[in-house]
Design an enzyme around this catalytic site. Sequence first.
Site, PDB file in Angstrom:
ATOM      1  N   LYS A 165      -3.090   3.801  -6.338  1.00 34.15           N
ATOM      2  CA  LYS A 165      -3.363   4.499  -7.596  1.00 34.15           C
ATOM      3  C   LYS A 165      -2.107   4.498  -8.455  1.00 34.15           C
ATOM      4  CE  LYS A 165      -6.115   7.975  -6.661  1.00 34.15           C
ATOM      5  NZ  LYS A 165      -6.557   9.295  -6.289  1.00 34.15           N
TER       6      LYS A 165
ATOM      7  N   MET B 134      -7.366   9.063   9.688  1.00 30.29           N
ATOM      8  CA  MET B 134      -7.955   9.628   8.461  1.00 30.29           C
ATOM      9  C   MET B 134      -8.807  10.862   8.772  1.00 30.29           C
ATOM     10  SD  MET B 134      -8.920   6.080   6.501  1.00 30.29           S
ATOM     11  CE  MET B 134      -9.122   5.015   7.914  1.00 30.29           C
TER      12      MET B 134
ATOM     13  N   ASP C 161       0.831  -1.217   0.000  1.00 34.09           N
ATOM     14  CA  ASP C 161       0.000   0.000   0.000  1.00 34.09           C
ATOM     15  C   ASP C 161       0.860   1.260   0.000  1.00 34.09           C
ATOM     16  OD1 ASP C 161      -2.385  -1.256  -0.078  1.00 34.09           O
ATOM     17  OD2 ASP C 161      -2.799  -1.113   2.069  1.00 34.09           O
TER      18      ASP C 161
HETATM   19  N1  SAH Z   1      -3.738   0.041   9.295  1.00 33.79           N
HETATM   20  C1  SAH Z   1      -3.180   1.356   9.573  1.00 33.79           C
HETATM   21  C2  SAH Z   1      -4.196   2.468   9.353  1.00 33.79           C
HETATM   22  C3  SAH Z   1      -4.618   2.606   7.913  1.00 33.79           C
HETATM   23  S1  SAH Z   1      -5.724   3.924   7.668  1.00 33.79           S
HETATM   24  C4  SAH Z   1      -2.627   1.372  11.000  1.00 33.79           C
HETATM   25  O1  SAH Z   1      -2.883   0.452  11.775  1.00 33.79           O
HETATM   26  O2  SAH Z   1      -1.901   2.313  11.327  1.00 33.79           O
HETATM   27  C5  SAH Z   1      -4.647   5.231   7.182  1.00 33.79           C
HETATM   28  C6  SAH Z   1      -4.541   6.259   8.292  1.00 33.79           C
HETATM   29  O3  SAH Z   1      -3.623   5.814   9.271  1.00 33.79           O
HETATM   30  C7  SAH Z   1      -4.005   7.598   7.848  1.00 33.79           C
HETATM   31  O4  SAH Z   1      -5.013   8.398   7.297  1.00 33.79           O
HETATM   32  C8  SAH Z   1      -3.530   8.160   9.176  1.00 33.79           C
HETATM   33  O5  SAH Z   1      -4.606   8.625   9.952  1.00 33.79           O
HETATM   34  C9  SAH Z   1      -2.979   6.920   9.853  1.00 33.79           C
HETATM   35  N2  SAH Z   1      -1.530   6.774   9.638  1.00 33.79           N
HETATM   36  C10 SAH Z   1      -0.898   5.744   9.067  1.00 33.79           C
HETATM   37  N3  SAH Z   1       0.439   5.925   9.077  1.00 33.79           N
HETATM   38  C11 SAH Z   1       0.641   7.116   9.691  1.00 33.79           C
HETATM   39  C12 SAH Z   1       1.800   7.883  10.046  1.00 33.79           C
HETATM   40  N4  SAH Z   1       3.027   7.450   9.757  1.00 33.79           N
HETATM   41  N5  SAH Z   1       1.607   9.062  10.669  1.00 33.79           N
HETATM   42  C13 SAH Z   1       0.385   9.506  10.987  1.00 33.79           C
HETATM   43  N6  SAH Z   1      -0.744   8.835  10.687  1.00 33.79           N
HETATM   44  C14 SAH Z   1      -0.620   7.659  10.060  1.00 33.79           C
END
Ligand code: SAH
Length: 272
Positions: free
Chosen positions: A61, A176, A39
């Site tokens: 994308k 998000m 991803d």
């Molecule tokens: N499965 C992932 C979340 C996926 S949804 C997890 O457990 O972390 C994607 C969201 O995760 C982003 O919009 C943001 O809110 C958060 N996110 C993921 N990586 C991040 C990072 N390095 N810093 C801040 N937010 C992050």
Amino acid sequence: MPVFPAGQVWLAGAGPGDPGLLTLHAVNALNQADIVIYDALVGEAILGCARPGAVLEYAGKRGGKPSPKQRDISLRLIELARQGKRVLRLKGGDPFVFGRGAEEALSLRDAGIAFRVIPGISAGIGGLAYAGIPLTHRDTNSCVTFLTGHNAAGEVPDSVDWAAMVRASPVLVIYMAIKHLDLLVAKLRHAGLPAERPAALVSHATLPQMRVLTATLGSIVARAQTAQVAPPALFVVGEVVDLHAVFGASDLQATLQSLPLTGPVPSCQQAS
Ligand code: SAH
């Protein structure tokens, strides 16, 4: 460490970004996979742990084409497994935390494909630790709630009982949250949270470009606009945010962040 059997799909979390937060199981999977379907939030240093010759396929994308539908990604995993490939599905954070990992696992189960799930450090946990924001602290909260600012349609979920949530949980960690930050803040205020409640946005957590913006619920929208906070970011609301002033700015954190690097991730050296 387990051997990755041909024809299986391993659904792994890559953590929030810093390759040092990969699990040994995730590195072991990267070292053996024939193909890695990854991803957008999975960075190059992590993909560098794939064994030489592994195919790296981006699931997001591409070339101006719209993002593949979730169903297309699941069908691709099934197709590759049926070809006898060792398929690693690599997602940011933890695959079962707002990551659609459950949808993919259900599709694999329905198709009769053997799979395993390798948990990862979710951004809302490890990312906030790097920002110097503890999720719990005995003086302030014994409960924390994780929620998403997007539903499947990309809108703020309307299934949340905001008033009940705000009453029950002194700390909220919202994934998000950037796109609809103003609407989320309005819902939290309407549900009873005061404008002076500490709030923070943590973007690119654990990565060199990490930014932590602290404010209050009343000021965060304007502050985020001025600072042009970009996704991925977490929105945190609660008294624990105040501890960022202590932990985030401590000499220890500063020292850790400026330490020289020794080289690639230990078991990734053959791929670099
Ligand atoms: N499965 C992932 C979340 C996926 S949804 C997890 O457990 O972390 C994607 C969201 O995760 C982003 O919009 C943001 O809110 C958060 N996110 C993921 N990586 C991040 C990072 N390095 N810093 C801040 N937010 C992050």
